[in-house]
Design a protein around this motif. Structure first.
Motif, PDB file in Angstrom:
ATOM      1  N   SER A  62      39.997 -41.279  23.107  1.00 33.08           N
ATOM      2  CA  SER A  62      40.155 -42.102  24.318  1.00 33.08           C
ATOM      3  C   SER A  62      40.386 -41.245  25.568  1.00 33.08           C
ATOM      4  CB  SER A  62      41.299 -43.094  24.139  1.00 33.08           C
ATOM      5  OG  SER A  62      42.501 -42.373  23.977  1.00 33.08           O
ATOM      6  N   GLN A  63      41.081 -40.106  25.382  1.00 32.44           N
ATOM      7  CA  GLN A  63      41.348 -39.229  26.540  1.00 32.44           C
ATOM      8  C   GLN A  63      40.055 -38.677  27.136  1.00 32.44           C
ATOM      9  OE1 GLN A  63      44.125 -36.024  26.319  1.00 32.44           O
ATOM     10  NE2 GLN A  63      45.758 -37.368  27.060  1.00 32.44           N
ATOM     11  N   CYS A  64      39.193 -38.167  26.271  1.00 36.94           N
ATOM     12  CA  CYS A  64      37.908 -37.619  26.748  1.00 36.94           C
ATOM     13  C   CYS A  64      37.022 -38.719  27.311  1.00 36.94           C
ATOM     14  CB  CYS A  64      37.183 -36.869  25.631  1.00 36.94           C
ATOM     15  SG  CYS A  64      37.916 -35.252  25.321  1.00 36.94           S
ATOM     16  N   ALA A  65      37.090 -39.903  26.681  1.00 36.56           N
ATOM     17  CA  ALA A  65      36.286 -41.025  27.173  1.00 36.56           C
ATOM     18  C   ALA A  65      36.733 -41.407  28.589  1.00 36.56           C
ATOM     19  CB  ALA A  65      36.426 -42.215  26.233  1.00 36.56           C
ATOM     20  N   GLN A  66      38.063 -41.446  28.785  1.00 43.23           N
ATOM     21  CA  GLN A  66      38.602 -41.782  30.106  1.00 43.23           C
ATOM     22  C   GLN A  66      38.235 -40.711  31.135  1.00 43.23           C
ATOM     23  OE1 GLN A  66      42.864 -42.342  30.164  1.00 43.23           O
ATOM     24  NE2 GLN A  66      42.840 -42.793  32.373  1.00 43.23           N
ATOM     25  N   LEU A  67      38.362 -39.476  30.696  1.00 46.47           N
ATOM     26  CA  LEU A  67      38.037 -38.329  31.562  1.00 46.47           C
ATOM     27  C   LEU A  67      36.567 -38.393  32.008  1.00 46.47           C
ATOM     28  CD1 LEU A  67      39.952 -36.044  32.340  1.00 46.47           C
ATOM     29  CD2 LEU A  67      39.006 -34.688  30.478  1.00 46.47           C
TER      30      LEU A  67
END
Ligand code: ZN
Lengths: 193, 147
Positions: free
Chosen positions: B34-39
């Motif tokens: 989710s972090q990379c997706a948000q980034l």
């Protein structure tokens, strides 16, 4: 009215031709200056200087290039000089703060309304972030990127404005895109952490 | 693909198109992290602003300001400047000639004035006035007589 007629009319100091030049090219010059300065008042001031310089040095204009190319060049130079002379400290401190500076400092851009990155709406934050990422680029990368992405000039046109080879312009834009992406990514990574 | 590779792919994406196996791995990582997706979503939406910049509308008073500045430095433009030199010389001469012709014409017209005819007209008017005046007197006399 053709460009040649326009130039000859201005060289003989006839008002209607100069007025036509200003009206025809004001959007181009104003938006180019604004792409570098991100402030309407500053952009208008520099736009006035661009046209005054154009009027005073039109006799040096080489007719084999387009008037727009020549005006882009003056607009870019005037904008960069303005940043160098007036906004240097402001913009550099903004970049430092935004990309890893001390949190006690407030974000400052040419627009006095944008005081603190933390208080900015999501969309505004993105605009400021993008502008600062571009402003942090080395001069040639910044010019090439701005003319390509913001002013939508073709690589060939940028080649004429910057008086560089096509390969150099391609290289500059390639590096500029990577650097802007890195800056933005690093900002969001810090926010996530 | 780990988070570090995913971020490198995001940078790579800014200039080049990712090729098939790597692109699929990148998408797979985004769907699971989710972090990379948000980034990636934040990066993409920020970069896309460069393509949709708002244009500054021209200032209708800009020309007047430029004109003032040029005048202040003694580099003004003019409505008549640039006319061929013979026109610049001829224009005032023609204007003066026009004025002189006008004056002469006016004078000639004045000379057509017929003094004799005017005298007769004046006399007629005066006479009528007197006749009228006399009539008025007559009426007064009549009224006086009535009393
Ligand atoms: Zn990840």
């Amino acid at each position: 009215m053709t460009e040649t007629q326009l130039i000859e009319g201005i060289l003989s100091k006839q008002e209607k031709y100069f007025e036509e030049l200003v009206n025809r090219f004001q959007p181009l010059v104003l938006n180019t200056c604004n792409s570098f300065l991100h402030n309407r008042t500053d952009a208008e001031d520099i736009t006035q200087e661009v046209f005054i310089e154009a009027f005073l040095s039109l006799h040096k204009f080489k007719k084999e290039s387009k008037l727009s190319t020549w005006l882009y060049r003056i607009a870019v130079n005037k904008s960069l000089n303005f940043i160098r002379d007036n906004k240097k400290r402001k913009i550099i401190s903004s970049i430092e703060v935004f990309f890893g500076g001390e949190p006690k400092h407030k974000l400052q851009l040419a627009d006095p309304g944008l005081e603190d990155a933390g208080d900015l709406a999501d969309e505004e934050e993105k605009i400021v972030l993008l502008n600062l990422a571009v402003a942090s680029l080395p001069k040639n990368q910044r010019v090439a990127f701005t003319l390509s992405k913001f002013e939508k000039l073709s690589y060939a046109e940028i080649t004429d404005v910057m008086e560089l080879s096509l390969a150099s312009v391609e290289g500059l834009i390639h590096r500029a895109k990577r650097n802007v992406t890195k800056k933005i990514l690093s900002h969001y990574r810090k926010k996530l952490a | 693909m780990n988070c570090r590779d995913a971020r490198n792919s995001m940078i790579f994406c800014s200039t080049e198109k990712m090729k098939k196996p790597e692109y699929d791995q990148f998408l797979e990582h985004l769907s699971s992290c989710s972090q990379c997706a948000q980034l990636y979503q934040q990066l993409d939406s920020t970069l896309s602003l460069a393509d949709n910049r708002e244009l500054v509308q021209p200032n209708p008073f800009l020309y007047t300001r430029i004109r003032e500045k040029l005048d202040n430095i003694g580099q003004g433009v003019s409505k008549n400047a640039g006319l061929p030199s013979y026109q610049r010389i001829l224009r005032p001469i023609l204007l003066t000639l026009g004025l002189l012709i006008g004056l002469y014409g006016g004078n000639r017209l004045g000379n057509f004035y017929d003094a004799k005819q005017q005298e007769q007209l004046t006399t007629a008017l005066t006479t009528e006035f007197f006749i009228n005046d006399m009539e008025m007197e007559k009426l007064e006399v009549q009224l006086l007589n009535d009393q």
